[in-house]
Design a protein around this motif. Structure first.
Motif, PDB file in Angstrom:
ATOM      1  N   ARG A   1      -1.258  -5.163   4.819  1.00 44.81           N
ATOM      2  CA  ARG A   1      -0.455  -5.827   5.846  1.00 44.81           C
ATOM      3  C   ARG A   1      -0.428  -4.973   7.108  1.00 44.81           C
ATOM      4  O   ARG A   1      -0.401  -3.745   7.038  1.00 44.81           O
ATOM      5  CB  ARG A   1       0.975  -6.057   5.374  1.00 44.81           C
ATOM      6  CG  ARG A   1       1.065  -7.090   4.279  1.00 44.81           C
ATOM      7  CD  ARG A   1       2.495  -7.590   4.103  1.00 44.81           C
ATOM      8  NE  ARG A   1       2.533  -8.689   3.168  1.00 44.81           N
ATOM      9  CZ  ARG A   1       2.304  -9.962   3.484  1.00 44.81           C
ATOM     10  NH1 ARG A   1       2.033 -10.286   4.724  1.00 44.81           N
ATOM     11  NH2 ARG A   1       2.350 -10.898   2.573  1.00 44.81           N
ATOM     12  N   ASN A   9      -0.817  -1.120   5.827  1.00 45.68           N
ATOM     13  CA  ASN A   9      -0.237  -0.427   4.681  1.00 45.68           C
ATOM     14  C   ASN A   9      -1.134  -0.595   3.456  1.00 45.68           C
ATOM     15  O   ASN A   9      -2.204  -1.200   3.541  1.00 45.68           O
ATOM     16  CB  ASN A   9       1.206  -0.891   4.428  1.00 45.68           C
ATOM     17  CG  ASN A   9       1.313  -2.341   3.992  1.00 45.68           C
ATOM     18  OD1 ASN A   9       0.330  -2.993   3.641  1.00 45.68           O
ATOM     19  ND2 ASN A   9       2.530  -2.860   4.023  1.00 45.68           N
ATOM     20  N   GLU A  53       3.966   5.779   8.998  1.00 39.69           N
ATOM     21  CA  GLU A  53       4.776   4.559   8.865  1.00 39.69           C
ATOM     22  C   GLU A  53       4.085   3.581   7.902  1.00 39.69           C
ATOM     23  O   GLU A  53       4.735   2.976   7.058  1.00 39.69           O
ATOM     24  CB  GLU A  53       4.961   3.912  10.236  1.00 39.69           C
ATOM     25  CG  GLU A  53       5.712   2.597  10.210  1.00 39.69           C
ATOM     26  CD  GLU A  53       5.748   1.907  11.554  1.00 39.69           C
ATOM     27  OE1 GLU A  53       6.264   0.770  11.588  1.00 39.69           O
ATOM     28  OE2 GLU A  53       5.245   2.453  12.548  1.00 39.69           O
ATOM     29  N   SER A  82       5.500   2.058   4.162  1.00 36.06           N
ATOM     30  CA  SER A  82       5.858   0.634   4.023  1.00 36.06           C
ATOM     31  C   SER A  82       5.155  -0.035   2.845  1.00 36.06           C
ATOM     32  O   SER A  82       4.219   0.435   2.306  1.00 36.06           O
ATOM     33  CB  SER A  82       5.552  -0.115   5.303  1.00 36.06           C
ATOM     34  OG  SER A  82       4.173  -0.174   5.534  1.00 36.06           O
ATOM     35  N   VAL A  97       2.170  -8.135  13.357  1.00 34.69           N
ATOM     36  CA  VAL A  97       2.824  -7.152  12.491  1.00 34.69           C
ATOM     37  C   VAL A  97       3.531  -7.903  11.370  1.00 34.69           C
ATOM     38  O   VAL A  97       4.193  -8.912  11.592  1.00 34.69           O
ATOM     39  CB  VAL A  97       3.810  -6.291  13.310  1.00 34.69           C
ATOM     40  CG1 VAL A  97       4.655  -5.415  12.393  1.00 34.69           C
ATOM     41  CG2 VAL A  97       3.050  -5.433  14.317  1.00 34.69           C
ATOM     42  N   GLY A  98       3.346  -7.414  10.149  1.00 29.95           N
ATOM     43  CA  GLY A  98       3.946  -8.026   8.975  1.00 29.95           C
ATOM     44  C   GLY A  98       3.036  -9.015   8.272  1.00 29.95           C
ATOM     45  O   GLY A  98       3.295  -9.405   7.136  1.00 29.95           O
ATOM     46  N   ARG A  99       1.967  -9.410   8.925  1.00 32.15           N
ATOM     47  CA  ARG A  99       1.028 -10.374   8.344  1.00 32.15           C
ATOM     48  C   ARG A  99      -0.126  -9.623   7.682  1.00 32.15           C
ATOM     49  O   ARG A  99      -0.440  -8.489   8.055  1.00 32.15           O
ATOM     50  CB  ARG A  99       0.444 -11.287   9.436  1.00 32.15           C
ATOM     51  CG  ARG A  99       1.446 -12.077  10.262  1.00 32.15           C
ATOM     52  CD  ARG A  99       2.068 -13.251   9.540  1.00 32.15           C
ATOM     53  NE  ARG A  99       1.148 -14.149   8.901  1.00 32.15           N
ATOM     54  CZ  ARG A  99       0.738 -15.316   9.384  1.00 32.15           C
ATOM     55  NH1 ARG A  99       1.163 -15.731  10.541  1.00 32.15           N
ATOM     56  NH2 ARG A  99      -0.093 -16.069   8.695  1.00 32.15           N
ATOM     57  N   GLN A 116      -0.955  -2.493   0.981  1.00 34.60           N
ATOM     58  CA  GLN A 116      -1.150  -3.885   0.584  1.00 34.60           C
ATOM     59  C   GLN A 116      -2.039  -4.652   1.572  1.00 34.60           C
ATOM     60  O   GLN A 116      -2.305  -5.834   1.378  1.00 34.60           O
ATOM     61  CB  GLN A 116       0.203  -4.609   0.471  1.00 34.60           C
ATOM     62  CG  GLN A 116       1.084  -4.095  -0.658  1.00 34.60           C
ATOM     63  CD  GLN A 116       1.753  -2.762  -0.326  1.00 34.60           C
ATOM     64  OE1 GLN A 116       2.140  -2.497   0.807  1.00 34.60           O
ATOM     65  NE2 GLN A 116       1.866  -1.908  -1.330  1.00 34.60           N
ATOM     66  N   VAL A 130       1.099  -3.066   9.976  1.00 36.32           N
ATOM     67  CA  VAL A 130       2.366  -2.371  10.207  1.00 36.32           C
ATOM     68  C   VAL A 130       2.578  -2.140  11.703  1.00 36.32           C
ATOM     69  O   VAL A 130       3.707  -2.184  12.189  1.00 36.32           O
ATOM     70  CB  VAL A 130       2.377  -1.029   9.448  1.00 36.32           C
ATOM     71  CG1 VAL A 130       3.598  -0.201   9.790  1.00 36.32           C
ATOM     72  CG2 VAL A 130       2.301  -1.281   7.954  1.00 36.32           C
TER      73      VAL A 130
END
Length: 179
Positions: A155, A151, A175, A179, A43-45, A153, A157
């Protein structure tokens, strides 16, 4: 005090095993994944790139721009069968706000079985065929079903292991849209 810790660990192990039996994680036969310091799916990558053939023979590429749900499944997976109507509903209700793509782990399934599964559950979303297992390895998928939410971009989530309801899927895609 040692006795209490062992008891606590025993309960923890029991709880994890109970949760896995309820959630329904299904290991992929013959697939082993060793995670090390180079593990990048989190998550976040950024999500790993995807280029694959669809059931209709077209080439599909992962391109950022809209929130995306990527659902990994196989026709023999019982929990994938339970989840499939919700995945189909997500695809049917996308209305251009987000996209749903499903990935059949064809390296451990067959194109014929994937085609039958997609028809049976009315999967309208692009159905990708992972014949070599490359997408599965890139996303480090070891249990089915597994779903990634990306998301705009590209990434990650959220990552969900096991079958989800439509309501849970909708909440995750919302969600991803925020983001």
């Amino acid at each position: 005090m040692v006795r209490t810790r062992l008891s606590g660990w025993s309960w923890l192990v029991f709880g994890v095993l109970a949760a896995v039996s309820v959630i329904g994680l299904r290991p992929i036969p013959g697939f082993r994944l060793t995670l090390g310091p180079s593990a990048t799916v989190a998550v976040g990558r950024p999500a790993p790139p995807i280029t694959a053939r669809t059931l209709t023979g077209q080439t599909w590429h992962l391109t950022p721009g809209r929130p995306l749900m990527v659902n990994f499944w196989a026709s023999w997976c019982e929990f994938c069968q339970v989840e499939a109507p919700a995945v189909a509903e997500m695809g049917a209700r996308a209305d251009g706000q987000y996209q749903v793509v499903t990935v059949d782990i064809t390296a451990h399934d067959s194109v014929t079985a994937a085609r039958q599964f997609a028809a049976r559950y009315h999967l309208a979303a692009p159905v990708l065929l992972d014949t070599s297992g490359a997408i599965q390895r890139a996303y480090q998928v070891t249990v089915l079903p597994t779903t990634f939410y990306l998301n705009r971009q590209g990434r990650i989530v959220a990552i969900v292991y096991g079958a989800e309801t439509y309501a849970a899927m909708k909440a995750h895609i919302q969600e991803a849209a925020r983001s």
